[in-house]
Design a protein around this motif. Structure first.
Motif, short mmCIF file in Angstrom:
data_model
loop_
_atom_site.label_atom_id
_atom_site.label_comp_id
_atom_site.label_asym_id
_atom_site.label_seq_id
_atom_site.Cartn_x
_atom_site.Cartn_y
_atom_site.Cartn_z
N GLY A 54 4.83 0.73 -9.27
CA GLY A 54 6.08 0.46 -9.87
C GLY A 54 7.13 1.15 -9.90
O GLY A 54 8.30 0.93 -10.58
N SER A 55 7.07 2.57 -9.31
CA SER A 55 8.32 3.28 -9.23
C SER A 55 8.77 3.62 -7.81
O SER A 55 9.18 4.61 -7.51
CB SER A 55 8.11 4.44 -10.27
N PHE A 56 8.16 3.01 -6.75
CA PHE A 56 8.16 3.06 -5.51
C PHE A 56 7.94 4.86 -4.96
O PHE A 56 8.91 5.40 -4.49
CB PHE A 56 9.37 2.90 -5.10
N TRP A 57 6.64 5.09 -5.20
CA TRP A 57 6.53 6.62 -5.09
C TRP A 57 5.35 6.86 -4.43
O TRP A 57 4.19 6.18 -4.36
CB TRP A 57 6.14 7.03 -6.54
N TYR A 58 5.51 7.29 -3.16
CA TYR A 58 4.26 8.03 -2.23
C TYR A 58 3.45 9.03 -2.85
O TYR A 58 3.69 10.16 -2.71
CB TYR A 58 4.95 8.13 -1.08
N ALA A 65 0.77 -1.28 -0.04
CA ALA A 65 0.06 0.00 0.23
C ALA A 65 0.74 1.29 -0.04
O ALA A 65 0.45 2.24 -0.42
CB ALA A 65 -0.98 0.06 1.31
N TYR A 66 1.91 1.14 0.83
CA TYR A 66 2.83 2.45 0.91
C TYR A 66 4.34 1.92 0.49
O TYR A 66 4.68 0.92 1.11
CB TYR A 66 2.76 2.85 2.06
N PRO A 67 5.22 2.80 -0.18
CA PRO A 67 6.64 2.53 -0.12
C PRO A 67 7.21 3.10 1.02
O PRO A 67 6.59 3.98 1.59
CB PRO A 67 7.09 3.35 -1.32
N ILE A 68 7.80 2.21 1.86
CA ILE A 68 8.62 2.94 2.93
C ILE A 68 10.22 3.37 2.40
O ILE A 68 11.02 2.92 2.16
CB ILE A 68 8.96 1.62 3.91
N TYR A 69 9.94 4.85 2.95
CA TYR A 69 11.20 5.59 2.68
C TYR A 69 12.22 5.48 3.81
O TYR A 69 12.22 6.44 4.73
CB TYR A 69 10.97 7.08 2.29
N THR A 70 12.95 4.53 3.71
CA THR A 70 14.04 4.47 4.78
C THR A 70 15.13 5.36 4.25
O THR A 70 15.23 5.94 3.17
CB THR A 70 14.69 3.03 4.82
#
Ligand SMILES: Cc1cc2nc3c(=O)[nH]c(=O)nc-3n(C[C@H](O)[C@H](O)[C@H](O)COP(=O)(O)OP(=O)(O)OC[C@H]3O[C@@H](n4cnc5c(N)ncnc54)[C@H](O)[C@@H]3O)c2cc1C
Length: 464
Positions: free
Chosen positions: A423-427, A391-396
């Motif tokens: 597909g592009s890890f984008w919040y 559901a969400y990319p995690i921006y570590t």
């Protein structure tokens, strides 16, 4: 098997659907095939319909509505929806100190906050602390001060993402705050901006577009219908099970272990780890983490008790992170005199909440009554749980470096392009996915034979 090469789009979320529609509308001569894992289109923008006796209840994945500062995007949304839309004002809240406050904050709500918090926040504004690192923690303390960070941002974010704020990248704050504020006219770049925004005499009146005849996914269902009418294929309940790549080209894919499709171009909007696995690159590249989401969709035998469309619950005391009320987006989503509550529980795929959300039922019901979202226990008709992976990319902290390595490796394929939120890890929001897909289609149609994914200019570029 056809001997003609196809444009293969992985994922029929809003990005995949928009891309397919735009290519077909522009007269692309290559067959377009969408491959979607779920049994319906829409991805994170889809809706769920439940029947109870003769009643029908419709829920989205949390709060969804159409809003954009980009005129081309809104023109497109309105063109697809036609008359099937309503315009609604914004009504969002935040729950703090056992009270509901308007969100974005208004001056009258600021005075309901504890006096000590107002004093400390004023001091924070005067004595600014410069960020020492790229972390979420340092960014928020510089922008909003330590007091608000400790009281709201830290507990909310750590509860939401299950990560220590010092280990998160400041991009999570930058995008997250934009996502929560939504309207660019509401300034929230610093504590001073927030204070100024609360003081303007008339609050910014943000308007949203929402489908009239159903949930948020009505837009996706229209796109699905139009894509099929224009000759596009949409394979539901389907997955790419292998990819044949030779040198710099994706030559063909196998769908559901059975159908071979020769590929001219592949556009990937599904999760990145799935693609890396299919390309046998997963053990050579860093791992990305996505956050899962479980929805507890409550069918309620009473009209809404609170008048928000959605509300953030930041405190540790509350077991939920956000609640939305479908009826407040479109009254026809629930029967007259009844309502629904979409309760969001973020989790990691496979953890306790993911496996057994029903164990949270009593705790949530207790909280909903305690927080006056539901008046009586008798009002709960039923609850339906939905699991939403990725559901969400995690921006570590190190996510830009990880993405850089991954995209540099993927750019080696000259007929592959990653796009969309997952597909592009984008919040992002759905309007961003629509805008990006429209740009890709325009760029592709300028010279379909010479399409070079490496030259497509992304707003976020991690490859440098
Ligand atoms: C809780 C929540 C609330 C939100 N609220 C709003 C809001 O209020 N307003 C707003 O504008 N946006 C909102 N968003 C964001 C919005 O939902 C997304 O930006 C948008 O839907 C992303 O679309 P997409 O097509 O880029 O990605 P996705 O919707 O993720 O599409 C990816 C598709 O790939 C499919 N897929 C996955 N694995 C495979 C596989 N192996 N093979 C084939 N297909 C696969 C998925 O099923 C999905 O259909 C919200 C998101 C969430 C999670």
């Amino acid at each position: 098997m056809s001997d003609k090469k196809s444009i293969v789009i992985a994922g029929a979320g809003i990005a995949g659907l928009t891309l397919a529609y735009k290519l077909l509308e522009a007269g692309v001569t290559t067959p377009v095939i969408l491959v979607e894992k779920e049994n319906k289109v829409g991805g994170l923008a889809r809706s769920f319909t439940y029947h109870h006796n003769s009643d029908t209840f419709v829920f989205d994945i949390g709060p969804h509505r159409y809003h954009s500062d980009d005129k081309a995007v809104m023109d497109f949304v309105l063109k697809i929806l036609g008359d099937d839309h309503i315009e609604i004002g914004r009504a969002s809240s935040v729950w703090m100190y056992d009270h509901y406050h308007n969100w974005p904050l208004r001056i009258n709500t600021v005075f309901k906050l504890p006096f000590w918090l107002m004093c400390k926040s004023t001091l924070d504004m005067l004595i600014k602390k410069k960020a020492k690192s790229e972390s979420f923690e340092d960014f928020i303390i510089e922008k909003y001060g330590k007091s608000l960070y400790m009281v709201f941002f830290k507990p909310y974010t750590e509860k939401f993402l299950k990560y220590d704020c010092s280990q998160l990248h400041s991009d999570w704050a930058k995008t997250g705050i934009n996502r929560a504020v939504i309207d660019k006219r509401v300034k929230a770049d610093s504590l001073i901006d927030v204070v100024r925004s609360t003081l303007i005499p008339k609050p910014v009146d943000t308007k949203f577009i929402y489908p009239k005849s159903g949930g948020n996914d009505v837009f996706c269902l229209y796109l699905e219908q139009k894509i099929r009418e224009m000759g596009g294929r949409i394979l539901l309940s389907s997955q790419i099970t292998s990819i044949d790549a030779k040198g710099k080209d994706i030559e063909s894919v196998i769908v559901n272990d059975s159908e071979k499709i020769d590929v001219k171009n592949m556009f990937w909007s599904a999760p990145i780890p799935v693609l890396l696995n299919l390309l046998h690159l997963d053990d050579k590249l860093p791992k990305l983490e996505y956050l899962g989401l479980v929805l507890a969709n409550y069918l309620i035998d009473a009209p809404p008790e609170q008048m928000f469309q959605w509300c953030y619950f930041g405190t540790e005391k509350s077991p939920v992170s956000r609640i939305s009320i479908p009826t407040m987006f479109n009254p026809s989503l629930t029967p007259q005199g009844k309502s629904g509550l979409c309760v969001e529980l973020t989790c990691m795929e496979g953890d306790g909440i993911w496996k057994h959300p029903e164990r949270m039922d009593v705790v949530i019901e207790d909280f909903l009554v305690d927080a006056r979202v539901v008046a009586r226990f008798n009002d709960f008709i039923d609850v339906k749980f939905e699991r939403i992976p990725n559901a969400y990319p995690i921006y570590t902290l190190n996510y830009p470096r990880k993405l850089g390595l991954i995209f540099n490796a993927l750019h080696n394929f000259r007929n592959l392009l990653n796009f969309g939120r997952t597909g592009s890890f984008w919040y992002n929001n759905q309007d961003h996915s629509i805008a990006q897909a429209m740009e890709i289609a325009d760029y592709y149609m300028q010279a379909p034979e010479a399409f070079d994914p490496g030259k497509f200019k992304f707003e976020r570029d991690f490859t440098k």
